[in-house]
Design a protein around this motif. Structure first.
Motif, short mmCIF file in Angstrom:
data_model
loop_
_atom_site.label_atom_id
_atom_site.label_comp_id
_atom_site.label_asym_id
_atom_site.label_seq_id
_atom_site.Cartn_x
_atom_site.Cartn_y
_atom_site.Cartn_z
N PHE A 388 -1.52 -5.25 -6.12
CA PHE A 388 -0.24 -5.40 -5.48
C PHE A 388 0.72 -5.09 -6.39
N ARG A 389 0.75 -5.63 -7.66
CA ARG A 389 1.66 -5.38 -8.68
C ARG A 389 1.99 -3.91 -8.79
N ARG A 390 0.89 -3.01 -9.05
CA ARG A 390 0.66 -1.65 -9.03
C ARG A 390 1.34 -1.07 -7.97
N THR A 391 0.79 -1.42 -6.80
CA THR A 391 1.57 -0.58 -5.39
C THR A 391 3.06 -0.80 -5.52
N LEU A 392 3.38 -2.17 -5.81
CA LEU A 392 4.84 -2.50 -5.72
C LEU A 392 5.53 -1.37 -6.94
N ALA A 393 5.05 -1.51 -8.02
CA ALA A 393 5.69 -0.70 -8.92
C ALA A 393 5.92 0.67 -8.57
N TYR A 394 4.86 1.15 -7.70
CA TYR A 394 5.03 2.62 -7.29
C TYR A 394 6.10 2.89 -6.32
N SER A 395 5.60 2.04 -5.20
CA SER A 395 6.37 2.06 -4.04
C SER A 395 6.93 0.66 -3.40
N ARG A 396 8.10 0.46 -3.21
CA ARG A 396 8.46 -0.75 -2.50
C ARG A 396 7.95 -0.91 -1.24
N GLY A 397 8.06 0.25 -0.51
CA GLY A 397 7.67 0.16 0.95
C GLY A 397 5.99 -0.18 0.95
N ASP A 398 5.44 0.66 0.24
CA ASP A 398 3.77 0.28 0.35
C ASP A 398 3.55 -1.15 -0.29
N GLY A 399 4.26 -1.57 -1.15
CA GLY A 399 4.02 -3.10 -1.67
C GLY A 399 4.62 -3.88 -0.48
N LEU A 400 5.66 -3.63 0.18
CA LEU A 400 5.81 -4.49 1.37
C LEU A 400 4.76 -4.59 2.46
N GLY A 401 4.22 -3.51 2.53
CA GLY A 401 3.02 -3.46 3.57
C GLY A 401 1.77 -4.05 3.16
N PHE A 402 1.55 -4.28 1.53
CA PHE A 402 0.42 -4.93 1.33
C PHE A 402 0.97 -6.37 1.42
N ALA A 403 1.99 -7.01 1.10
CA ALA A 403 2.41 -8.41 1.03
C ALA A 403 2.59 -8.95 2.37
N ALA A 404 2.99 -7.97 3.64
CA ALA A 404 3.15 -8.64 4.77
C ALA A 404 1.61 -8.67 5.28
N ALA A 427 5.99 1.94 10.55
CA ALA A 427 7.55 1.90 10.63
C ALA A 427 8.12 2.34 9.10
N VAL A 428 7.48 2.10 7.93
CA VAL A 428 7.74 2.69 6.75
C VAL A 428 7.82 4.29 6.56
N TYR A 429 6.75 4.58 7.28
CA TYR A 429 6.47 6.11 7.21
C TYR A 429 7.54 6.66 8.16
N VAL A 430 7.94 6.33 9.09
CA VAL A 430 8.83 6.95 10.13
C VAL A 430 10.29 6.66 9.30
N TRP A 431 10.56 5.58 8.85
CA TRP A 431 11.71 5.51 8.01
C TRP A 431 11.89 6.41 6.89
N ARG A 432 10.77 6.68 6.07
CA ARG A 432 10.81 7.61 5.06
C ARG A 432 11.04 9.02 5.48
N SER A 433 10.42 9.30 6.37
CA SER A 433 10.34 10.79 6.82
C SER A 433 11.57 11.15 7.66
N GLY A 434 12.28 9.98 8.14
CA GLY A 434 13.45 9.98 9.03
C GLY A 434 14.89 10.31 7.82
N ARG A 435 14.29 10.02 6.67
CA ARG A 435 15.26 10.39 5.57
C ARG A 435 14.73 11.37 4.46
N PRO A 436 14.63 12.49 4.90
CA PRO A 436 13.72 13.30 4.13
C PRO A 436 14.69 13.89 3.00
N HIS A 437 13.90 14.33 1.81
CA HIS A 437 14.72 14.79 0.70
C HIS A 437 14.85 16.08 0.91
N MET A 438 16.51 16.53 0.60
CA MET A 438 16.75 18.01 1.05
C MET A 438 17.41 18.51 -0.49
#
Length: 580
Positions: A388-404, A427-438
């Motif tokens: 969980f700590r490693r996941t959270l350090a890499y991605s807050r969204g993935d860490g939130l998924g783990f914790a939830a 939901a996290v995936y849609v949120w991320r892809s809905g704000r793409p890096h450009m």
């Protein structure tokens, strides 16, 4: 489907050798020794009689040996499945052991139909909807719940009826004063022996002049030794009179295959849990099989594994057992002891069947505290807070998924927790892809490489704008892509040519196409020609079918960004942009 593909054993039997038979016999025998106590323990976790765990280790293992593609996978009852079964039974059952067994058979049947249907559709790829953080959070939460639910058996106190964290803790607090001293002693000693006899014992044995395989096998026999010692202590000390709970008389023999469960009620209530058990079983089993296969540069057929696990669960249903899956500990033992083919699993099944037919009387004085200790030691490592700590350090969204998912399993239940995690991950995936890096690109001086003007010192051109979109364009982000382009053009009024760099675009849906069909003609009217560069073939093919030439009008399609810049900037001056 060709028979050779449907039955992988037809392939490996053609080249089967005597050395393979010796290796499979050894691996299957050693795994059976570990499986017998584990199978009974996980049946108890599932709220079923211990013999049901033995039933789940015979026909399902034979079915997997017939259809499976991995020589190492050990199929049978597992901890996470057991927790999901007891959760489902608490919602539909009435505490009657006979009806619980029937409902467990129904869960196995639902899992079998789910897996076989997906296997027939070759749907292995569609099973990856569970992200790794969600799966890890689910496994950690389920493992922690299993550990806590074994504390009453370890201490000799009445167990509560709830299976949520607060219900288990409340029941423990209410009955803590009723702890049985003899039971707690057996539980504590069993835990100590199992902890000392696992990896620590294997490390000690590895230093002795023993073959590595012998040292590993001897270290893994600790659970059997603990079960034997605990049983002897209860029988010789007459500890049942002191209040030590035991497994009791286990009826010998195997149940005749039956479809009687088909006429029982409760199918609708068990449908969702059964499907979820199938999904979790497949994802975890394939992960185990692929991990072991990769160590020897082998591969498994993920679609064939759907059929094999479906057949194993169908065998569990007709054989009076609970849903089954691959066990990491037993599969790893198969691997380390040198299993060559799925025949090792068949050897294990036959030996467990022989024990069930002739030796169940030996378990009559087996204390439930020793089984609980075995469960605790087996599942406690699955609680992965470090992950969980490693996941959270890499991605807050993935860490939130783990914790939830972890919290949902503990406080809402295993099915609801898993669904919560899966929906949140989506939901996290849609949120991320809905704000793409450009990025607006420029050329690294003296090269043909183009990079983000905000990250690198690059060359740009007053009349040319390069925009790269690092995400597929679809309904969730089409308006953001459009707004980014318009804002960039508004900040550069001299631009006459816009190049959309599509190296990061894998798909454009109907909403994205509609946005382009509106934007590009509007830009043309404003004096800006639009060009495409580095678009992938499948994306271009779809655009061509929708009238790409008319959409671009005077614009062009370029193979590379360098080719586009060369064609559009002949004689144009450049501007140096530096990173600030």
């Amino acid at each position: 489907m060709p028979l050779m593909r449907l039955l992988p054993l037809l392939r490996w039997l053609r080249g089967y050798r005597r050395t393979d038979a010796v290796a499979d016999l050894l691996a299957g025998t050693i795994t059976a020794v570990l499986l017998v106590p584990q199978a009974m323990a996980y049946a108890v976790v599932a709220g079923l009689p211990p013999q049901v765990g033995l039933y789940a280790s015979v026909l399902p293992s034979l079915a997997y040996a017939l259809f499976g593609s991995s020589p190492y996978v050990g199929v049978g009852p597992v901890a996470v499945n057991a927790l999901m079964v007891v959760s489902a039974l608490s919602a539909v059952g009435h505490g009657d052991p006979a009806s619980n067994v029937v409902h467990a058979q129904q869960l196995a049947a639902i899992s079998a139909v789910t897996l076989l249907t997906l296997g027939a559709l070759r749907g292995g790829a569609f099973m990856n909807f569970l992200s790794r953080p969600v799966l890890d959070g689910f496994t950690s939460g389920a493992a922690l719940l299993i550990v806590l639910t074994q504390l009453p058996a370890l201490l000799g106190v009445p167990a509560g009826t709830g299976h949520l964290l607060h219900e288990v803790l409340r029941a423990l607090a209410q009955h803590a004063a009723e702890a049985n001293g003899a039971t707690a002693t057996i539980g504590a000693l069993s835990l100590a022996l199992l902890l000392l006899g696992g990896k620590p014992l294997r490390r000690v044995l590895a230093r002795l002049p023993l073959p590595p395989l012998a040292a590993d096998v001897l270290g893994r026999l600790t659970p059997l030794v603990v079960i034997v010692l605990a049983t002897l202590a209860v029988a010789l000390g007459h500890l049942t009179a002191a209040g030590v709970a035991v497994v009791g008389l286990i009826p010998p023999g195997l149940p005749a295959p039956s479809l009687g469960f088909l006429g029982a009620g409760g199918w609708l209530e068990l449908l969702v849990p059964g499907v979820l058990i199938a999904l979790i079983s497949y994802v975890s089993s394939v992960s185990i099989a692929q991990g072991l296969a990769s160590r020897r540069r082998e591969r498994i057929d993920t679609d064939q594994e759907l059929l094999a696990l479906g057949a194993a669960n169908a065998a569990a249903a007709v054989g009076g057992a609970l849903p089954v899956a691959a066990s990491f500990s037993r599969s790893a033992l198969n691997f380390s002891t040198g299993a060559r083919t799925p025949l090792a699993g068949a050897v294990t099944a036959l030996l467990v069947g022989a024990v069930t037919l002739t030796m169940t009387g030996l378990f009559q004085s087996l204390p439930k505290a020793a089984l609980a200790a075995l469960i605790v030691v087996a599942v406690a490592p699955l609680v992965d807070f470090g992950g969980f700590r490693r996941t959270l350090a890499y991605s807050r969204g993935d860490g939130l998924g783990f914790a939830a998912t972890f919290g949902g399993v503990l406080f809402l239940g295993v099915e609801r927790g898993l669904l919560l995690g899966a929906l949140l991950a989506l939901a996290v995936y849609v949120w991320r892809s809905g704000r793409p890096h450009m990025a607006i690109l420029g050329r690294v001086p003296g090269t043909q490489h183009f990079r983000n003007v905000l990250r690198y010192p690059v060359e740009t051109w007053p009349t040319l704008l390069l925009v790269r979109v690092d995400e597929s364009i679809y309904f969730a982000n089409a308006s953001r892509v459009e707004q980014f382009i318009l804002d960039a053009l508004a900040a550069r009024p001299e631009v006459t040519d816009l190049v959309l760099v599509g190296s990061g675009i894998n798909h454009i849906d109907s909403t994205g196409l509609s946005m382009l069909q509106t934007l590009l003609p509007a830009l043309r009217e404003a004096g800006v020609r639009t060009h495409l560069a580095e678009f992938k073939g499948p994306v271009l093919d779809r655009l061509q079918r929708c009238g790409l030439q008319e959409l671009l009008a005077s614009g062009r399609v370029f193979l590379s960004t360098h080719e586009a810049v060369t064609a559009l900037t002949q004689g144009a001056s450049t501007t140096e942009e530096t990173v600030t």
